[in-house]
Design an enzyme around this catalytic site. Structure first.
Site, mmCIF file in Angstrom:
data_model
loop_
_atom_site.group_PDB
_atom_site.id
_atom_site.type_symbol
_atom_site.label_atom_id
_atom_site.label_comp_id
_atom_site.label_asym_id
_atom_site.label_seq_id
_atom_site.Cartn_x
_atom_site.Cartn_y
_atom_site.Cartn_z
ATOM 1 N N LYS A 183 52.055 32.729 28.414
ATOM 2 C CA LYS A 183 53.511 32.715 28.225
ATOM 3 C C LYS A 183 53.830 32.767 26.733
ATOM 4 C CE LYS A 183 54.269 30.155 32.519
ATOM 5 N NZ LYS A 183 54.571 28.897 33.197
ATOM 6 N N GLN A 199 55.476 22.568 33.027
ATOM 7 C CA GLN A 199 54.353 23.248 33.665
ATOM 8 C C GLN A 199 53.800 22.378 34.793
ATOM 9 O OE1 GLN A 199 53.534 26.391 32.910
ATOM 10 N NE2 GLN A 199 51.930 26.432 34.439
ATOM 11 N N ASP A 236 62.846 28.144 35.060
ATOM 12 C CA ASP A 236 61.976 28.320 36.227
ATOM 13 C C ASP A 236 62.801 28.380 37.518
ATOM 14 O OD1 ASP A 236 59.245 28.710 35.841
ATOM 15 O OD2 ASP A 236 58.832 26.588 35.494
HETATM 16 N N1 GUN Z 1 52.531 26.371 37.795
HETATM 17 C C1 GUN Z 1 52.197 27.444 38.526
HETATM 18 N N2 GUN Z 1 53.186 28.368 38.499
HETATM 19 C C2 GUN Z 1 54.164 27.854 37.726
HETATM 20 C C3 GUN Z 1 55.442 28.334 37.327
HETATM 21 O O1 GUN Z 1 55.899 29.428 37.671
HETATM 22 N N3 GUN Z 1 56.151 27.491 36.529
HETATM 23 C C4 GUN Z 1 55.685 26.287 36.144
HETATM 24 N N4 GUN Z 1 56.453 25.517 35.370
HETATM 25 N N5 GUN Z 1 54.513 25.806 36.503
HETATM 26 C C5 GUN Z 1 53.756 26.596 37.285
#
Ligand code: GUN
Length: 289
Positions: A51, A95, A118
């Protein structure tokens, strides 16, 4: 011989990043994304690094806030309050997975709806539930919808079977497909006769986290298959939740693993961050933001 056309998420996401870079370049100030990480998780570290790298490429600033896995819920909520109130920050993600002593739902719901890039909080998931696909919706399902758009196939009336009911993929995706007038079936670990259901589907989305569960004889000719899985096999290679080689001889479109859904998720998170920055409330403390 392979019959299926490949939904090349890596290429589509790279094109989207180019467009987003131009959009960010034209903004007065770069969008800032805060990524909250709690404890040590190797997979999370890799995801967050991806990211950060993609954000940097298009001029989004990604700030990572790391907390020890012994942090209490109140202390973490207080840190989120500070990020919510900080007008310099446009998007916040926590996360996942979080350590088990923390209530993930409480924490996700604490992110301000306008910064919830998200889309897992109550406001943004509620909006999706009431029929709106726009705004800050979950990144992986949004990326899947973009991939489906790439097929140029009308979605209305198609039977979609989504395998997996997670908050991150299955549930929001099912809702988005419903909002696009698909007939949607959400399958999960307790579903009976799953293969009989997937065999009827026009669209099969495998998001069950089971390596290569969906085999060639689970789908009908010409179906569209989206594989959300990312699993490591004993030989060290990556595989999805479907058997790509078997399916690609039957279906019309399929996503590869890696290089299908994964890069689209990151691109959609960045798109959401730009959206949040463009719609952010202006600060009133005279700092110029
Ligand atoms: N863990 C696995 N996929 C994601 C996601 O799309 N966002 C977040 N914050 N954590 C994750």
């Amino acid at each position: 011989m392979s019959k299926a056309k490949i939904l090349d998420g890596k290429k589509i996401a790279a094109d989207l990043r180019l467009q987003m870079k131009a959009q960010v370049d034209a903004m007065d100030e770069p969008p800032i994304l805060a990524v909250v990480m709690v404890g040590e998780n190797e997979a999370s570290r890799i995801y967050v690094r991806n990211k950060q790298k993609a954000a940097a490429e298009i001029g989004i600033i990604c700030q990572v806030y790391e907390f020890s896995d012994s942090i209490g819920e109140n202390a973490l909520l207080q840190s989120l309050d500070e990020l919510n109130e900080n007008h310099h920050i446009h998007g916040i993600i926590v996360q996942q997975p979080l350590p088990p002593h923390l209530n993930a739902q409480n924490i996700l719901r604490h992110i301000s709806p306008s910064k919830d890039v998200d889309g897992f909080g109550l406001y943004n998931s509620g909006k999706l539930m009431s029929g709106e696909n726009g705004g800050l919706a979950a990144a992986t399902p949004k990326g899947i919808l973009r991939l489906l758009e790439e097929t140029k196939e009308p979605l209305s009336g198609k039977l979609a079977v989504v395998i997996g009911r997670s908050q991150i993929v299955g549930r929001p995706l099912a809702q988005m497909l419903l909002n696009m007038d698909c007939t949607v079936l959400i399958a999960h670990s307790k579903t009976k006769n799953l293969k009989e259901l997937t065999k009827q589907a026009d669209i099969v989305v495998a998001a069950c986290g089971q390596p290569q569960m969906v085999k060639g004889d689970w789908v009908k000719d010409g179906a569209i298959v989206i594989d959300v899985g990312i699993n490591r096999k004993e030989d060290g290679k990556l595989c999805g939740d479907t058997v790509f080689d078997e399916l690609s001889e039957k279906v019309s479109w399929i996503t590869p693993v890696p290089g299908g859904v994964g890069p689209m998720t990151v691109a959609m998170l960045l798109e959401n961050t730009i959206y949040a920055a463009l719609h952010a409330e202006k600060c009133c403390c005279h700092c110029g933001h």
